[in-house]
Design an enzyme around this catalytic site. Structure first.
Site, PDB file in Angstrom:
ATOM      1  N   GLU A 193       0.922  -1.126  -0.061  1.00 22.57           N
ATOM      2  CA  GLU A 193       0.036   0.059   0.007  1.00 22.57           C
ATOM      3  C   GLU A 193       0.863   1.241  -0.090  1.00 22.57           C
ATOM      4  O   GLU A 193       1.901   1.305   0.731  1.00 22.57           O
ATOM      5  CB  GLU A 193      -1.033  -0.042   1.304  1.00 22.57           C
ATOM      6  CG  GLU A 193      -1.994   1.326   1.350  1.00 22.57           C
ATOM      7  CD  GLU A 193      -2.637   1.267   2.398  1.00 22.57           C
ATOM      8  OE1 GLU A 193      -3.601   0.701   2.487  1.00 22.57           O
ATOM      9  OE2 GLU A 193      -2.275   1.924   3.463  1.00 22.57           O
ATOM     10  N   THR A 250      -4.004   4.788  -1.581  1.00 26.82           N
ATOM     11  CA  THR A 250      -5.331   5.138  -0.592  1.00 26.82           C
ATOM     12  C   THR A 250      -5.846   6.369  -1.121  1.00 26.82           C
ATOM     13  O   THR A 250      -5.357   7.125  -2.102  1.00 26.82           O
ATOM     14  CB  THR A 250      -4.749   5.258   0.901  1.00 26.82           C
ATOM     15  OG1 THR A 250      -4.143   6.388   1.084  1.00 26.82           O
ATOM     16  CG2 THR A 250      -3.927   3.982   1.333  1.00 26.82           C
ATOM     17  N   ALA A 281     -19.749   0.071   1.977  1.00 24.21           N
ATOM     18  CA  ALA A 281     -18.977  -0.318   0.820  1.00 24.21           C
ATOM     19  C   ALA A 281     -19.762  -1.048  -0.197  1.00 24.21           C
ATOM     20  O   ALA A 281     -19.728  -1.028  -1.385  1.00 24.21           O
ATOM     21  CB  ALA A 281     -17.767  -0.832   1.075  1.00 24.21           C
ATOM     22  N   LYS A 321     -20.770  -7.878   0.724  1.00 21.30           N
ATOM     23  CA  LYS A 321     -19.858  -7.067  -0.059  1.00 21.30           C
ATOM     24  C   LYS A 321     -19.515  -8.073  -1.436  1.00 21.30           C
ATOM     25  O   LYS A 321     -19.266  -7.469  -2.554  1.00 21.30           O
ATOM     26  CB  LYS A 321     -18.410  -6.767   0.762  1.00 21.30           C
ATOM     27  CG  LYS A 321     -18.090  -5.488   0.348  1.00 21.30           C
ATOM     28  CD  LYS A 321     -16.937  -5.215   1.744  1.00 21.30           C
ATOM     29  CE  LYS A 321     -17.036  -4.639   2.833  1.00 21.30           C
ATOM     30  NZ  LYS A 321     -16.025  -4.128   3.624  1.00 21.30           N
TER      31      LYS A 321
HETATM   32  P1  FAD Z   1     -18.185  -1.083   5.286  1.00 17.12           P
HETATM   33  O1  FAD Z   1     -18.135  -2.389   4.501  1.00 17.12           O
HETATM   34  O2  FAD Z   1     -19.362  -0.065   4.973  1.00 17.12           O
HETATM   35  O3  FAD Z   1     -18.201  -1.551   6.827  1.00 17.12           O
HETATM   36  C1  FAD Z   1     -18.445  -0.797   8.003  1.00 17.12           C
HETATM   37  C2  FAD Z   1     -19.615  -1.208   9.005  1.00 17.12           C
HETATM   38  O4  FAD Z   1     -20.755  -1.306   8.556  1.00 17.12           O
HETATM   39  C3  FAD Z   1     -18.839  -2.472   9.484  1.00 17.12           C
HETATM   40  O5  FAD Z   1     -19.214  -2.525  11.105  1.00 17.12           O
HETATM   41  C4  FAD Z   1     -19.810  -3.521   8.954  1.00 17.12           C
HETATM   42  O6  FAD Z   1     -19.938  -4.719   9.601  1.00 17.12           O
HETATM   43  C5  FAD Z   1     -21.043  -2.845   8.591  1.00 17.12           C
HETATM   44  N1  FAD Z   1     -21.720  -3.059   7.174  1.00 17.12           N
HETATM   45  C6  FAD Z   1     -20.959  -3.273   6.167  1.00 17.12           C
HETATM   46  N2  FAD Z   1     -22.078  -3.393   5.035  1.00 17.12           N
HETATM   47  C7  FAD Z   1     -23.216  -3.512   5.760  1.00 17.12           C
HETATM   48  C8  FAD Z   1     -24.517  -3.655   5.475  1.00 17.12           C
HETATM   49  N3  FAD Z   1     -24.683  -3.839   3.961  1.00 17.12           N
HETATM   50  N4  FAD Z   1     -25.556  -3.600   6.194  1.00 17.12           N
HETATM   51  C9  FAD Z   1     -25.426  -3.392   7.339  1.00 17.12           C
HETATM   52  N5  FAD Z   1     -24.110  -3.196   7.990  1.00 17.12           N
HETATM   53  C10 FAD Z   1     -23.069  -3.003   7.064  1.00 17.12           C
HETATM   54  N6  FAD Z   1      -9.925   4.490   4.736  1.00 17.12           N
HETATM   55  C11 FAD Z   1      -9.800   5.681   4.155  1.00 17.12           C
HETATM   56  O7  FAD Z   1     -10.365   6.768   4.341  1.00 17.12           O
HETATM   57  N7  FAD Z   1      -8.998   5.785   2.812  1.00 17.12           N
HETATM   58  C12 FAD Z   1      -8.339   4.549   2.469  1.00 17.12           C
HETATM   59  O8  FAD Z   1      -7.936   4.549   1.345  1.00 17.12           O
HETATM   60  C13 FAD Z   1      -8.727   3.159   3.066  1.00 17.12           C
HETATM   61  N8  FAD Z   1      -8.079   1.888   2.821  1.00 17.12           N
HETATM   62  C14 FAD Z   1      -8.442   0.839   3.424  1.00 17.12           C
HETATM   63  C15 FAD Z   1      -7.664  -0.282   3.162  1.00 17.12           C
HETATM   64  C16 FAD Z   1      -8.072  -1.482   3.527  1.00 17.12           C
HETATM   65  C17 FAD Z   1      -7.661  -2.842   3.023  1.00 17.12           C
HETATM   66  C18 FAD Z   1      -8.720  -1.472   4.872  1.00 17.12           C
HETATM   67  C19 FAD Z   1      -9.038  -2.716   5.652  1.00 17.12           C
HETATM   68  C20 FAD Z   1      -9.286  -0.262   5.430  1.00 17.12           C
HETATM   69  C21 FAD Z   1      -9.312   0.961   4.749  1.00 17.12           C
HETATM   70  N9  FAD Z   1      -9.773   2.182   5.142  1.00 17.12           N
HETATM   71  C22 FAD Z   1      -9.401   3.173   4.499  1.00 17.12           C
HETATM   72  C23 FAD Z   1     -10.459   2.254   6.206  1.00 17.12           C
HETATM   73  C24 FAD Z   1     -11.939   2.012   6.156  1.00 17.12           C
HETATM   74  O9  FAD Z   1     -12.314   3.026   5.453  1.00 17.12           O
HETATM   75  C25 FAD Z   1     -12.778   1.995   7.465  1.00 17.12           C
HETATM   76  O10 FAD Z   1     -12.326   0.965   8.117  1.00 17.12           O
HETATM   77  C26 FAD Z   1     -14.177   2.092   7.628  1.00 17.12           C
HETATM   78  O11 FAD Z   1     -14.494   2.421   8.861  1.00 17.12           O
HETATM   79  C27 FAD Z   1     -14.952   1.077   7.130  1.00 17.12           C
HETATM   80  O12 FAD Z   1     -14.522   0.827   5.622  1.00 17.12           O
HETATM   81  P2  FAD Z   1     -15.430  -0.602   4.976  1.00 17.12           P
HETATM   82  O13 FAD Z   1     -15.367  -0.463   3.432  1.00 17.12           O
HETATM   83  O14 FAD Z   1     -14.907  -1.751   5.448  1.00 17.12           O
HETATM   84  O15 FAD Z   1     -17.007  -0.333   5.529  1.00 17.12           O
END
Ligand code: FAD
Length: 288
Positions: free
Chosen positions: A18, A49, A128, A169
């Site tokens: 990354e 990122t 997401a 997802k």
């Molecule tokens: P989601 O998948 O939306 O999940 C967030 C929460 O909602 C979780 O508790 C999940 O269980 C819940 N959830 C998910 N889908 C649903 C649904 N359909 N219905 C109900 N609840 C649901 N952050 C940045 O700002 N920039 C970056 O470039 C960045 N890169 C990252 C790269 C990686 C590999 C990782 C692991 C994290 C990264 N992050 C980044 C951090 C990330 O944005 C945070 O962890 C954020 O809080 C969650 O993102 P997510 O896409 O996993 O969210």
């Protein structure tokens, strides 16, 4: 090359790392040299990122452009939906398409400090998976990736709930998953077993971060919610005041973790290298 999905399932551990757009101007100018250095190390791909709400959008596009079109690296661009309307998302994705990016890591992102309750509660994409569904529904031709959490996402009520959300997802269009960093491989194995039990077939790369200073560990644990095993905490207490030794033992710990993952046959390892190509080289050479 194009879709990074095709790298997986070929009998080798996919190795990636990354990169983040540096905030300071002098570090930003330096990033191009670092991308050239990374290109010599030949990771299978690099991911770039993106600030939640698009705060560093321009820089993320610039870095992805250089990495792909000048340094010859395969690129995954992150995109965060938290501050995005549907129109803004399409605009952002079109910028990536224009520079030839084919792989997008879709993320919700964390709520920016300046975002009001109203803005947060009326956003177009709650998760997401909603963004993945929208992109696929529009027929936009990207390979999508999503994040997963060996220690569960901090906001999830339970591990089960979080794993089901990770499956959603994939069902909505993510072809590959990349995990949050962790220091104990058993948590990662448990996550992949549970996802496989639910029928998830998407390849999953394991997130590994070498800890090279005592200070870094504190920030990392706060941000990721990961636990610190006895072995790593005793490295910190023994060598925390000695930067050279700390770096050496921290890297050794990450290599040990990565080699065990490789021997176990994981799909891929994604290294959080904090923009340091020398770390990528040591880690990837050791794993190869
Ligand atoms: P989601 O998948 O939306 O999940 C967030 C929460 O909602 C979780 O508790 C999940 O269980 C819940 N959830 C998910 N889908 C649903 C649904 N359909 N219905 C109900 N609840 C649901 N952050 C940045 O700002 N920039 C970056 O470039 C960045 N890169 C990252 C790269 C990686 C590999 C990782 C692991 C994290 C990264 N992050 C980044 C951090 C990330 O944005 C945070 O962890 C954020 O809080 C969650 O993102 P997510 O896409 O996993 O969210």
């Amino acid at each position: 090359m194009g879709s990074i999905k095709d790298l997986y399932g070929k009998g080798k551990t996919v190795l990636s790392c990354e990169i983040y757009p540096p905030k300071k101007e002098d570090e930003f100018n330096n990033i191009y040299t670092k991308l050239e250095q990374l290109s010599e190390i030949k990771p299978d791909f690099v991911s770039v990122t993106y600030g939640a709400g698009g705060s560093n959008a321009g820089k993320a596009v610039e870095i992805a452009d250089y990495a792909k079109n000048k340094a010859g690296l395969e690129v995954v661009s992150h995109i965060t939906s938290v501050g995005f309307s549907k129109e803004k998302l399409e605009e952002g994705l079109n910028r990536f398409k224009d520079i030839g990016i084919e792989n997008i890591l879709v993320l919700r992102g964390d709520r920016p400090k300046l975002m009001t309750d109203e803005q947060f509660n009326t956003r177009d994409f709650l998760h997401a998976s909603d963004m993945a569904e929208y992109i696929k529904g529009k027929g936009m031709d990207f390979t999508l990736l999503g994040a997963c959490y060996p220690h569960k996402h901090p906001e999830a009520k339970s591990e089960e709930e979080d794993i089901n959300n990770t499956k959603t997802k994939v069902d909505k269009g993510c072809d590959v998953l990349i995990s949050q960093l962790f220091f104990e491989n058993d948590y990662f194995y448990r996550l992949i077993d549970k996802l496989h039990d639910l029928g998830v077939k998407a390849p999953i790369s394991a997130g590994i971060m070498p800890i090279t200073s005592a200070k870094q560990l504190g920030t990392t644990v706060t941000l990721s919610g990961t636990t610190v095993p006895e072995e790593l905490s005793s490295i910190i207490s023994k060598y925390g005041d000695n930067p050279e030794e700390m770096k050496k033992y921290g890297i050794d710990y990450a290599i040990k973790q990565a080699l065990e993952l490789k021997n176990r046959g994981v799909d891929g390892i994604h290294f959080y290298i904090m923009n340091k190509p020398d770390l990528a080289k040591i880690l990837m050479d050791a794993v190869r």
